[in-house]
Design a protein around this motif. Structure first.
Motif, PDB file in Angstrom:
ATOM      1  N   LEU A 165       0.828  -1.212   0.000  1.00 21.46           N
ATOM      2  CA  LEU A 165       0.000   0.000   0.000  1.00 21.46           C
ATOM      3  C   LEU A 165       0.864   1.265   0.000  1.00 21.46           C
ATOM      4  O   LEU A 165       0.481   2.292  -0.562  1.00 21.46           O
ATOM      5  N   PHE A 166       2.012   1.195   0.631  1.00 19.24           N
ATOM      6  CA  PHE A 166       2.872   2.377   0.714  1.00 19.24           C
ATOM      7  C   PHE A 166       3.806   2.503  -0.491  1.00 19.24           C
ATOM      8  O   PHE A 166       3.965   3.590  -1.046  1.00 19.24           O
ATOM      9  N   GLY A 167       4.412   1.390  -0.895  1.00 15.64           N
ATOM     10  CA  GLY A 167       5.451   1.459  -1.927  1.00 15.64           C
ATOM     11  C   GLY A 167       5.042   1.015  -3.305  1.00 15.64           C
ATOM     12  O   GLY A 167       5.815   1.180  -4.258  1.00 15.64           O
ATOM     13  N   GLY A 168       3.860   0.416  -3.461  1.00 15.84           N
ATOM     14  CA  GLY A 168       3.436  -0.011  -4.785  1.00 15.84           C
ATOM     15  C   GLY A 168       3.776  -1.463  -5.079  1.00 15.84           C
ATOM     16  O   GLY A 168       4.279  -2.191  -4.219  1.00 15.84           O
ATOM     17  N   PRO A 169       3.520  -1.937  -6.306  1.00 16.34           N
ATOM     18  CA  PRO A 169       3.651  -3.360  -6.630  1.00 16.34           C
ATOM     19  C   PRO A 169       5.064  -3.914  -6.482  1.00 16.34           C
ATOM     20  O   PRO A 169       5.238  -5.042  -6.030  1.00 16.34           O
ATOM     21  N   VAL A 170       6.084  -3.150  -6.860  1.00 24.00           N
ATOM     22  CA  VAL A 170       7.460  -3.649  -6.765  1.00 24.00           C
ATOM     23  C   VAL A 170       7.857  -3.854  -5.310  1.00 24.00           C
ATOM     24  O   VAL A 170       8.420  -4.897  -4.941  1.00 24.00           O
TER      25      VAL A 170
ATOM     26  N   LEU B 121      -3.049  -2.795  -5.913  1.00 21.17           N
ATOM     27  CA  LEU B 121      -4.127  -1.852  -5.613  1.00 21.17           C
ATOM     28  C   LEU B 121      -3.617  -0.426  -5.400  1.00 21.17           C
ATOM     29  O   LEU B 121      -4.366   0.534  -5.611  1.00 21.17           O
ATOM     30  N   GLN B 122      -2.357  -0.277  -4.974  1.00 20.94           N
ATOM     31  CA  GLN B 122      -1.864   1.049  -4.594  1.00 20.94           C
ATOM     32  C   GLN B 122      -2.015   2.095  -5.685  1.00 20.94           C
ATOM     33  O   GLN B 122      -2.574   3.166  -5.438  1.00 20.94           O
ATOM     34  N   PRO B 123      -1.539   1.858  -6.930  1.00 18.01           N
ATOM     35  CA  PRO B 123      -1.707   2.914  -7.936  1.00 18.01           C
ATOM     36  C   PRO B 123      -3.160   3.112  -8.356  1.00 18.01           C
ATOM     37  O   PRO B 123      -3.513   4.168  -8.884  1.00 18.01           O
ATOM     38  N   ARG B 124      -4.001   2.152  -8.120  1.00 17.97           N
ATOM     39  CA  ARG B 124      -5.407   2.282  -8.488  1.00 17.97           C
ATOM     40  C   ARG B 124      -6.195   3.041  -7.421  1.00 17.97           C
ATOM     41  O   ARG B 124      -7.139   3.758  -7.739  1.00 17.97           O
ATOM     42  N   LEU B 125      -5.797   2.866  -6.180  1.00 17.16           N
ATOM     43  CA  LEU B 125      -6.463   3.597  -5.105  1.00 17.16           C
ATOM     44  C   LEU B 125      -5.896   4.993  -4.905  1.00 17.16           C
ATOM     45  O   LEU B 125      -6.544   5.868  -4.332  1.00 17.16           O
ATOM     46  N   LYS B 126      -4.629   5.210  -5.346  1.00 15.88           N
ATOM     47  CA  LYS B 126      -3.937   6.501  -5.223  1.00 15.88           C
ATOM     48  C   LYS B 126      -3.918   6.964  -3.761  1.00 15.88           C
ATOM     49  O   LYS B 126      -3.409   6.254  -2.906  1.00 15.88           O
ATOM     50  N   GLU B 127      -4.467   8.161  -3.465  1.00 14.50           N
ATOM     51  CA  GLU B 127      -4.396   8.688  -2.102  1.00 14.50           C
ATOM     52  C   GLU B 127      -5.113   7.785  -1.091  1.00 14.50           C
ATOM     53  O   GLU B 127      -4.706   7.694   0.067  1.00 14.50           O
TER      54      GLU B 127
ATOM     55  N   PHE C 295       0.487   0.520  11.436  1.00 14.64           N
ATOM     56  CA  PHE C 295       1.594   0.855  10.533  1.00 14.64           C
ATOM     57  C   PHE C 295       1.221   2.024   9.622  1.00 14.64           C
ATOM     58  O   PHE C 295       1.989   2.968   9.437  1.00 14.64           O
ATOM     59  N   ILE C 296       0.034   1.927   9.023  1.00 15.02           N
ATOM     60  CA  ILE C 296      -0.423   2.982   8.113  1.00 15.02           C
ATOM     61  C   ILE C 296      -0.561   4.305   8.862  1.00 15.02           C
ATOM     62  O   ILE C 296      -0.175   5.375   8.363  1.00 15.02           O
ATOM     63  N   HIS C 297      -1.094   4.240  10.093  1.00 19.31           N
ATOM     64  CA  HIS C 297      -1.244   5.456  10.884  1.00 19.31           C
ATOM     65  C   HIS C 297       0.122   6.077  11.187  1.00 19.31           C
ATOM     66  O   HIS C 297       0.284   7.307  11.114  1.00 19.31           O
ATOM     67  N   ILE C 298       1.096   5.255  11.535  1.00 19.22           N
ATOM     68  CA  ILE C 298       2.439   5.770  11.834  1.00 19.22           C
ATOM     69  C   ILE C 298       3.041   6.433  10.600  1.00 19.22           C
ATOM     70  O   ILE C 298       3.603   7.535  10.675  1.00 19.22           O
ATOM     71  N   LEU C 299       2.931   5.767   9.451  1.00 21.93           N
ATOM     72  CA  LEU C 299       3.490   6.341   8.219  1.00 21.93           C
ATOM     73  C   LEU C 299       2.814   7.658   7.860  1.00 21.93           C
ATOM     74  O   LEU C 299       3.485   8.620   7.461  1.00 21.93           O
ATOM     75  N   ASN C 300       1.498   7.721   7.984  1.00 24.13           N
ATOM     76  CA  ASN C 300       0.782   8.967   7.696  1.00 24.13           C
ATOM     77  C   ASN C 300       1.172  10.073   8.672  1.00 24.13           C
ATOM     78  O   ASN C 300       1.319  11.241   8.287  1.00 24.13           O
TER      79      ASN C 300
ATOM     80  N   MET D  55      -3.504   4.772   1.401  1.00 27.51           N
ATOM     81  CA  MET D  55      -2.975   4.924   2.756  1.00 27.51           C
ATOM     82  C   MET D  55      -4.073   5.254   3.758  1.00 27.51           C
ATOM     83  O   MET D  55      -3.807   5.805   4.828  1.00 27.51           O
ATOM     84  N   ASP D  56      -5.303   4.901   3.442  1.00 32.30           N
ATOM     85  CA  ASP D  56      -6.419   5.078   4.366  1.00 32.30           C
ATOM     86  C   ASP D  56      -6.493   3.850   5.276  1.00 32.30           C
ATOM     87  O   ASP D  56      -6.385   2.712   4.832  1.00 32.30           O
ATOM     88  N   TRP D  57      -6.691   4.077   6.574  1.00 29.21           N
ATOM     89  CA  TRP D  57      -6.673   2.953   7.525  1.00 29.21           C
ATOM     90  C   TRP D  57      -7.775   1.939   7.254  1.00 29.21           C
ATOM     91  O   TRP D  57      -7.577   0.732   7.461  1.00 29.21           O
ATOM     92  N   SER D  58      -8.928   2.425   6.790  1.00 31.95           N
ATOM     93  CA  SER D  58     -10.031   1.494   6.532  1.00 31.95           C
ATOM     94  C   SER D  58      -9.709   0.560   5.370  1.00 31.95           C
ATOM     95  O   SER D  58     -10.047  -0.639   5.399  1.00 31.95           O
ATOM     96  N   VAL D  59      -9.040   1.089   4.340  1.00 34.72           N
ATOM     97  CA  VAL D  59      -8.611   0.242   3.222  1.00 34.72           C
ATOM     98  C   VAL D  59      -7.642  -0.812   3.720  1.00 34.72           C
ATOM     99  O   VAL D  59      -7.729  -2.002   3.366  1.00 34.72           O
ATOM    100  N   ALA D  60      -6.671  -0.378   4.541  1.00 32.80           N
ATOM    101  CA  ALA D  60      -5.683  -1.308   5.079  1.00 32.80           C
ATOM    102  C   ALA D  60      -6.349  -2.393   5.922  1.00 32.80           C
ATOM    103  O   ALA D  60      -5.989  -3.576   5.833  1.00 32.80           O
ATOM    104  N   PHE D  61      -7.333  -1.996   6.718  1.00 35.04           N
ATOM    105  CA  PHE D  61      -8.005  -2.965   7.593  1.00 35.04           C
ATOM    106  C   PHE D  61      -8.722  -4.042   6.779  1.00 35.04           C
ATOM    107  O   PHE D  61      -8.518  -5.244   6.989  1.00 35.04           O
ATOM    108  N   PHE D  62      -9.569  -3.613   5.842  1.00 35.08           N
ATOM    109  CA  PHE D  62     -10.358  -4.596   5.087  1.00 35.08           C
ATOM    110  C   PHE D  62      -9.483  -5.412   4.139  1.00 35.08           C
ATOM    111  O   PHE D  62      -9.752  -6.594   3.904  1.00 35.08           O
TER     112      PHE D  62
END
Length: 572
Positions: free
Chosen positions: A81-86, A126-132, A187-192, A135-142
């Motif tokens: 989610l943070f760095g993309g597919p690679v 999913l990262q480039p498709r979801l864009k901003e 993790f997502i919250h810390i990065l944000n 890094m939403d916590w709800s996306v990360a959770f589900f």
């Protein structure tokens, strides 16, 4: 181990992993890698970072039924989610590959490894498709819930014997779903949070740069000299936590404020070898040891230095230097701030060159205007004077004196700014000659408030407007006409109005008169256009002329001139 006990254990491990990751992510070197994802090196660093966290997620779990209840998903899903597919795939390969290698013959090894790799790849996809929203916590959770549910499914599908796989899933499914999803959210919250803090910090630095630039811009308008450099150094010292600030040209120190003023003297040659290096190479440097500074004074208090080149038109014209001491340590933030300041200073120095060229161009336009006026007016005036030589010799003599005064002032090319009284003398001489030519057809009204005589104005700013009023307004109308000049003070500005009751200016000609284009040698209204352009150039667009005109009813031109006494030439 019961499901409740396993869940408690995993949640404790989540807390340890998240706390450790937070400490690592707040370290400056890690932050530089963490939030700059464009280069190959930084992507590799992110892969290794999240991959190692995934490995810790395996060791931080608990062995159950010859398998592991683990926390790998929270690392690899965050990576994707943070760095993309690679980054997601790379972290999944490291964490999943490690899981397989530590127990290659385990009945669930292949399923767990493949699930980890798939989770990282899915999050990265999913990262480039979801864009901003990535890094939403709800996306990360589900996404973690979906990923770990898939993980359990792969264990059931690929692990044999099936009864052992089913028993394993019954115990680890709920704890792993809760532990990994909670860990990913944290993790997502810390990065944000860290990213937001960095952005606010960068915003504060940008604001500080612009505050300094705004305070120094007035000084740099005169170029890089001892006065402007000393003012710059003092302003920067007051706004930044540094021991001293120096400004140099290409050969000497021209400004210094702060510690070390006893030997870093304005007007003296450089005393640090590092300054010669920056002047020669054009590269900014951050020196963290006194010996690298190379100061020739044995008692120099400086322990570190930041030296950044000042450039103008791609040439190095000097340096900006920050010095640190035992009480004022320099850091990488100040290094970046110094580079940002010199970029703005360099732009201002280039603009100063442009302003000089504009002033020269404006002066050339005045001379061009004079060349346009002189032949036209001179020949007509001489013809008028000649007609009076026999019939009214005294009048002819007065007109010769008026013409002499007019021409002397008009030909004085050294006059940039003059007193209003000088311009009025020239206008009176011009009108005297024109009245001699046209008699009662020209009626003059002058309303000049007392006390305005010493007001500084650009030369040839009013007289061309009066000439236009006579030549284009009154000469074309039948019968007598009025040309007027009204000048009044209004607090700290001079209000000027030139008017006539002549034929007016047609709309198409009025538009062309106010076009901001270069003056052509035979264009109509050269005097009006020149005066308007020079007003805008000298004082700003808010001081442009206001023109109102009505066909066969006349023209009214008004403008204001601020009081700028420093623009007047010094008395010799």
């Amino acid at each position: 181990m019961s499901i409740i006990a396993l869940m408690a254990f995993l949640l404790k491990q989540v807390a340890l992993l998240v706390a450790g990751a937070f400490v690592l992510l707040t370290l400056s070197p890690v932050q530089e890698i963490n939030f700059r994802q464009n280069s190959i090196f930084n992507r590799l660093a992110l892969i290794v970072f999240f991959g190692l966290l995934g490995i810790l997620g395996t060791y931080g779990g608990n062995e159950i039924f010859n398998s592991f209840a683990n926390l790998r998903a929270m690392a690899v899903i965050t990576a994707g989610l943070f760095g993309g597919p690679v980054v997601g795939l790379g972290a999944g390969l490291i964490a999943g590959g490690h899981r397989f290698l530590i127990d290659p013959w385990g009945f669930s090894a292949l399923a767990c490894a493949l699930a980890t790799i798939t989770e990282g790849l899915l999050a990265g996809w999913l990262q480039p498709r979801l864009k901003e929203r990535a890094m939403d916590w709800s996306v990360a959770f589900f996404l973690t819930i979906i990923g770990e549910t898939m993980h359990m499914g792969m264990v059931l599908l690929l692990s044999r014997p099936f009864d052992d796989a089913l028993a394993l899933v019954r115990v680890i499914m709920v704890p792993m779903l809760i532990g990994n999803s909670l860990g990913t959210v944290l993790f997502i919250h810390i990065l944000n949070t860290i990213k937001g803090l960095r952005e606010r910090k960068a915003s504060d630095h940008t604001q500080k740069i612009f505050e300094i630039a705004n305070s120094t811009v007035a000084h740099l308008r005169s170029g890089l000299n001892r006065d402007s450099a000393q003012a710059m150094a003092q302003i920067i010292l007051e706004k930044l936590p540094v021991a001293a600030v120096s400004v140099t040209n290409a050969a000497t120190v021209i400004g210094h404020a702060g510690e070390g003023a006893d030997h870093h003297l304005p007007g003296a040659p450089f005393v640090t070898k590092a300054t010669f290096r920056v002047i020669k190479t054009g590269e900014a440097i951050f020196l963290k040891e006194p010996r690298l500074i190379g100061c020739s004074d044995p008692h120099c208090p400086f322990t570190s230095a930041i030296i950044v080149p000042l450039k103008k038109n791609d040439s190095i014209v000097g340096t900006l230097k920050f010095y640190g001491s035992a009480n004022h340590e320099l850091n990488s933030v100040l290094f970046e701030l110094a580079k940002g300041l010199t970029d703005l200073f360099s732009i201002q120095l280039e603009l100063q060159d442009i302003q000089v060229k504009d002033r020269l161009l404006a002066h050339a336009e005045i001379r061009h205007l004079q060349a346009q006026i002189n032949p036209h007016f001179l020949f007509n005036s001489l013809n008028t004077i000649a007609s009076f030589c026999r019939t009214a010799p005294d009048r002819a003599r007065d007109l010769i004196l008026d013409l002499s005064l007019y021409m002397r002032k008009n030909l004085d090319s050294s006059r940039g700014f003059i007193r209003l009284s000088d311009e009025l003398d020239q206008i009176n001489s011009y009108l005297a000659i024109e009245k001699a030519r046209f008699g009662e057809r020209i009626q003059v009204r002058l309303d000049i408030e007392d006390g305005c005589e010493d007001w500084p104005i650009p030369s040839l700013i009013i007289q061309p407007l009066v000439e236009n009023a006579v030549k284009h307004g009154l000469k074309e109308r039948p019968g007598a006409g009025i040309v007027g000049l009204k000048i009044q003070r209004d607090q700290n500005q001079l209000n000027v109005a030139v008017y006539d009751d002549g034929v007016g200016i047609p709309d198409n000609i009025l538009v062309s008169l106010l076009e901001k284009r270069q003056i052509e040698s035979h264009s109509e209204g050269i005097g009006l256009r020149n005066s308007n352009l020079r007003l805008e150039h000298i004082y700003g667009p808010e001081y442009a002329m206001h023109i109102s005109t009505t066909q066969n009813k006349g023209t009214h031109i008004s403008f204001s001139i601020p009081n700028r006494q420093e623009l007047l030439p010094k008395a010799s």
